[in-house]
Design an enzyme around this catalytic site. Structure first.
Site, PDB file in Angstrom:
ATOM      1  N   SER A  16       1.885 -26.900   5.600  1.00 45.70           N
ATOM      2  CA  SER A  16       2.897 -26.066   6.465  1.00 45.70           C
ATOM      3  C   SER A  16       3.413 -25.070   5.875  1.00 45.70           C
ATOM      4  CB  SER A  16       4.021 -27.244   6.453  1.00 45.70           C
ATOM      5  OG  SER A  16       4.745 -26.929   4.954  1.00 45.70           O
ATOM      6  N   ALA A  51       6.260 -15.201  -0.226  1.00 44.88           N
ATOM      7  CA  ALA A  51       5.112 -13.886   0.374  1.00 44.88           C
ATOM      8  C   ALA A  51       6.631 -13.143  -0.309  1.00 44.88           C
ATOM      9  CB  ALA A  51       5.503 -14.147   1.609  1.00 44.88           C
ATOM     10  N   GLU A 120       2.020  -0.645   0.816  1.00 49.88           N
ATOM     11  CA  GLU A 120       1.511  -1.222  -0.671  1.00 49.88           C
ATOM     12  C   GLU A 120       0.418  -0.116  -1.052  1.00 49.88           C
ATOM     13  OE1 GLU A 120       2.351  -5.602  -0.874  1.00 49.88           O
ATOM     14  OE2 GLU A 120       3.330  -5.042   1.018  1.00 49.88           O
ATOM     15  N   ASP A 227      -5.101 -27.836  -3.403  1.00 52.71           N
ATOM     16  CA  ASP A 227      -5.670 -29.592  -3.313  1.00 52.71           C
ATOM     17  C   ASP A 227      -6.505 -29.089  -2.154  1.00 52.71           C
ATOM     18  OD1 ASP A 227      -3.426 -29.342  -5.228  1.00 52.71           O
ATOM     19  OD2 ASP A 227      -1.830 -29.690  -2.966  1.00 52.71           O
ATOM     20  N   HIS A 248      -2.390 -10.037  -9.001  1.00 53.24           N
ATOM     21  CA  HIS A 248      -1.495  -9.085  -9.038  1.00 53.24           C
ATOM     22  C   HIS A 248      -0.415  -8.222 -10.240  1.00 53.24           C
ATOM     23  CE1 HIS A 248       2.380  -7.146  -7.325  1.00 53.24           C
ATOM     24  NE2 HIS A 248       1.918  -7.743  -6.281  1.00 53.24           N
ATOM     25  N   GLU A 264       4.782  -4.934  -4.558  1.00 50.99           N
ATOM     26  CA  GLU A 264       3.806  -3.854  -4.677  1.00 50.99           C
ATOM     27  C   GLU A 264       4.413  -2.670  -3.553  1.00 50.99           C
ATOM     28  OE1 GLU A 264       0.038  -4.899  -4.618  1.00 50.99           O
ATOM     29  OE2 GLU A 264      -0.185  -3.007  -3.468  1.00 50.99           O
ATOM     30  N   ARG A 294      -5.238  -3.146  -6.500  1.00 48.61           N
ATOM     31  CA  ARG A 294      -5.299  -4.231  -7.729  1.00 48.61           C
ATOM     32  C   ARG A 294      -5.832  -4.774  -9.185  1.00 48.61           C
ATOM     33  NH1 ARG A 294      -1.768  -8.294  -4.007  1.00 48.61           N
ATOM     34  NH2 ARG A 294      -0.278  -7.096  -2.790  1.00 48.61           N
ATOM     35  N   HIS A 355      -2.861 -14.032  -8.140  1.00 44.21           N
ATOM     36  CA  HIS A 355      -1.850 -14.371  -7.188  1.00 44.21           C
ATOM     37  C   HIS A 355      -2.322 -15.056  -5.867  1.00 44.21           C
ATOM     38  CE1 HIS A 355       1.188 -12.434  -4.586  1.00 44.21           C
ATOM     39  NE2 HIS A 355       0.184 -11.552  -3.755  1.00 44.21           N
ATOM     40  N   GLU A 379      -4.956 -19.360   3.244  1.00 44.19           N
ATOM     41  CA  GLU A 379      -5.559 -18.799   1.976  1.00 44.19           C
ATOM     42  C   GLU A 379      -6.698 -20.215   1.348  1.00 44.19           C
ATOM     43  OE1 GLU A 379      -3.326 -18.545  -1.621  1.00 44.19           O
ATOM     44  OE2 GLU A 379      -4.723 -18.668  -2.966  1.00 44.19           O
ATOM     45  N   ARG A 390      -8.302  -8.637  -2.393  1.00 43.97           N
ATOM     46  CA  ARG A 390      -7.451  -8.557  -0.860  1.00 43.97           C
ATOM     47  C   ARG A 390      -6.630  -7.060  -0.793  1.00 43.97           C
ATOM     48  NH1 ARG A 390      -2.429 -10.462   0.571  1.00 43.97           N
ATOM     49  NH2 ARG A 390      -2.359 -11.196  -1.500  1.00 43.97           N
ATOM     50  N   LEU A 396      -0.781 -13.195   4.607  1.00 48.47           N
ATOM     51  CA  LEU A 396      -0.301 -13.791   5.666  1.00 48.47           C
ATOM     52  C   LEU A 396      -0.170 -13.219   7.369  1.00 48.47           C
ATOM     53  CD1 LEU A 396       3.622 -12.811   4.736  1.00 48.47           C
ATOM     54  CD2 LEU A 396       2.589 -15.443   5.231  1.00 48.47           C
TER      55      LEU A 396
HETATM   56  C1  SIN Z   1       3.950  -7.979  -2.557  1.00 51.62           C
HETATM   57  O1  SIN Z   1       4.730  -8.158  -2.386  1.00 51.62           O
HETATM   58  O2  SIN Z   1       3.365  -7.021  -3.517  1.00 51.62           O
HETATM   59  C2  SIN Z   1       2.697  -9.214  -2.447  1.00 51.62           C
HETATM   60  C3  SIN Z   1       1.983  -8.842  -1.506  1.00 51.62           C
HETATM   61  C4  SIN Z   1       0.510  -9.819  -1.504  1.00 51.62           C
HETATM   62  O3  SIN Z   1       0.469  -9.966  -2.059  1.00 51.62           O
HETATM   63  O4  SIN Z   1       0.248  -9.267  -0.005  1.00 51.62           O
END
Ligand code: SIN
Length: 523
Positions: A16, A51, A120, A227, A248, A264, A294, A355, A379, A390, A396
């Protein structure tokens, strides 16, 4: 344990978060009858809900080409160009049309009522929409609120999917053997009654999120036990890129913080990583400094910590930014303050943590997996967008794009077909499930899985460590599987069975790939 309860729908969505709910809303708009199941007691509880950073949109002086280049660079050369193109060209429009206009997500705005774009790591432009530092919660709340407008969406929380229903595997009809393997729904545990229910569907969408909880240190919430990866694997769907686990760099170092993420976006606003004695170090490791990919930042931190015998480094925003930290990052500010760290005044002790899974259940550009009538989004799916690593705040967006595209594809293919009607699928059966669940044993199995994955399949891997991981996780898996066959079925047993299988998939994928790339680093 009773095995009753039958449900029928056009589309069954398991999970969900943003992928599941955007799929549900789009499918319902297209006239399909939708059921959502999720294992927590609240539908809001999802990876999306946690997030922080934001969601990539179209920034100022930005273009699809610039976004594509940034995604490709972060992916270290193995992103799927088709997936990248779709996200770069279609994604920002979906954010605007679906999240902003249709669902009404309250993204942060400037004093002039324009969107406030954040930055970021590895982004060449400011292009990230956010809702202060709780973007996921704002999106999730808005999506959940929207569901109420649909009579053709039914949602069942406190329902834990156990296994996908497939033909021929679950059919008692011998003729089913001649049919192409196909997904027709799922066996689902009703957590409250203890009954196993059959959810029959023409199409099923896995949107179960990630797997971070198979690691000792993770930013993920407790639901992220891998899962969907395990269910898809048991059903025979193809998984790819499972060795690419993104770590992360910055989670709060404190014994009670449980992997609390320090977004980030702080580095996007100027924060810098420093050793414990206050020396910034990222410039030594990358031209991009603190905004390097990262995996590079994590390895640099790791190296500095090992060299100096430290168990954390500092992230310092107090000395480097002009912005009002408390206003821009209220949730992080409050959380750190609860641990006596005033981020406006002192640096934050941080360590890396697992992460995001860049790999997953392989899907095409419309979310179709290799198993007929099974889709995946978010994901758990591997669209190939992320390649080996990534780009921040694309997860998202990927969930949104593939949630919507999966729904559109399903609606385009649906011809009223109800494949589950052709084949007898018996109620859930399992002999003699009498063994009481001992939480101490389950807890210890998790400790073993998590520490093995962290130490041997972590940020820096070696062949010897990976071989050890395969052996140890393999042994644990056979023990858990054996216990699973006898144990009373409760959510914690289902999670453990999934977690150990997913851990084995990751360890084996890592062992098979001896090329260091992106988040998979072999020393
Ligand atoms: C973060 O806020 O650092 C995470 C953002 C992400 O992993 O896309």
């Amino acid at each position: 344990m009773k095995t009753d309860g039958k449900y029928y729908c056009d589309v069954l969505i398991i999970g969900s978060g943003i992928a599941g709910l955007s799929c549900a809303i789009t499918a319902a708009d297209l006239g399909l009858d939708v059921i959502i199941v999720n294992k927590e007691s609240s539908i809001q509880e999802s990876n999306t809900n946690y997030a922080q950073g934001g969601i990539v949109a179209r920034g100022l002086e930005d273009s699809p080409e610039l976004l594509s280049d940034d995604i490709m660079q972060a992916g270290d050369g193995i992103s799927n160009p088709e997936a990248v193109k779709i996200v770069a060209y279609e994604g920002p429009g979906m954010v605007e049309d679906f999240l902003v206009k249709k669902v009404g997500v309250p993204f942060s705005r400037t004093g002039d009522d324009e969107f406030e774009y954040a930055r970021e790591g590895c982004h060449s432009r400011r292009r990230i929409l956010h809702s202060k530092d709780s973007t996921g919660r704002a999106i999730e709340t808005s999506l959940v609120g929207k569901l109420g407008e649909y009579k053709n969406i039914r949602a069942y929380s406190d329902h834990t999917a156990i296994d996908l229903l497939t033909i021929p595997h679950n059919s008692t009809n011998p003729i089913a053997l001649y049919r192409e393997p196909q997904c027709i729904g799922a066996y689902v545990l009703n957590n409250k009654t203890g009954n196993v229910e059959r959810f029959f569907s023409s199409y099923t969408v896995l949107a179960t999120g990630g797997l971070g909880r198979i690691y000792q240190h993770t930013t993920n919430p407790p639901i992220a036990t891998g899962d969907g990866f395990a269910m898809a694997d048991r059903a025979g769907a193809r998984l790819i890129n499972m060795e690419y686990i993104q770590f992360h760099p910055t989670t709060l170092f404190h014994k009670d913080a449980d992997g609390f993420l320090i977004s980030e976006a702080l580095r996007g606003e100027g924060a810098r990583l420093k050793t414990k004695d206050g020396v910034p170090f990222m410039a030594k490791y990358s031209e991009l400094g603190d905004l390097a990919p990262r995996d590079e930042v994590c390895r640099a931190m790791y190296e500095e910590m090992i060299k100096r015998g430290d168990s954390y480094v500092y992230l310092d925003i107090a000395s480097y930014t002009e912005i009002n930290v408390k206003k821009r990052f209220p949730m992080i500010y409050e959380k750190c303050l609860a641990f006596d760290i005033d981020i406006q005044k002192v640096p934050i002790p941080v360590v890396p943590a697992a992460h995001f899974s860049c790999g997953g259940v392989q899907v095409d550009t419309w979310g179709k997996t290799s198993l007929k009538c099974l889709y995946a989004a978010g994901e758990v799916a591997a669209t190939g967008l992320h390649g080996a690593n990534r780009l921040a705040s694309t997860s998202l967006l990927e969930g949104l794009v593939w949630g919507i595209r999966s729904a559109k594809d399903i609606a385009g293919n649906f011809n009223g077909n109800r494949p589950y009607k052709e084949f007898d699928i018996p109620p859930w059966q399992f002999p003699e499930r009498t063994e009481e669940t001992d939480p101490a044993l389950i807890q210890q199995d998790w400790v073993s899985i998590k520490s093995t994955m962290w130490n041997y399949v972590g940020i820096i891997r070696t062949t010897r460590r990976l071989e050890r991981a395969r052996a140890d996780i393999g042994y644990l898996k056979s023990r858990v599987d054996d216990f699973y066959r006898r144990a009373q079925l409760v959510p914690m047993v289902i999670d453990l069975r999934n977690g150990v299988r997913t851990a084995r998939i990751v360890a084996e994928a890592a062992l098979k790939n001896n090329v260091s790339r992106g988040s998979h680093f072999i020393k």
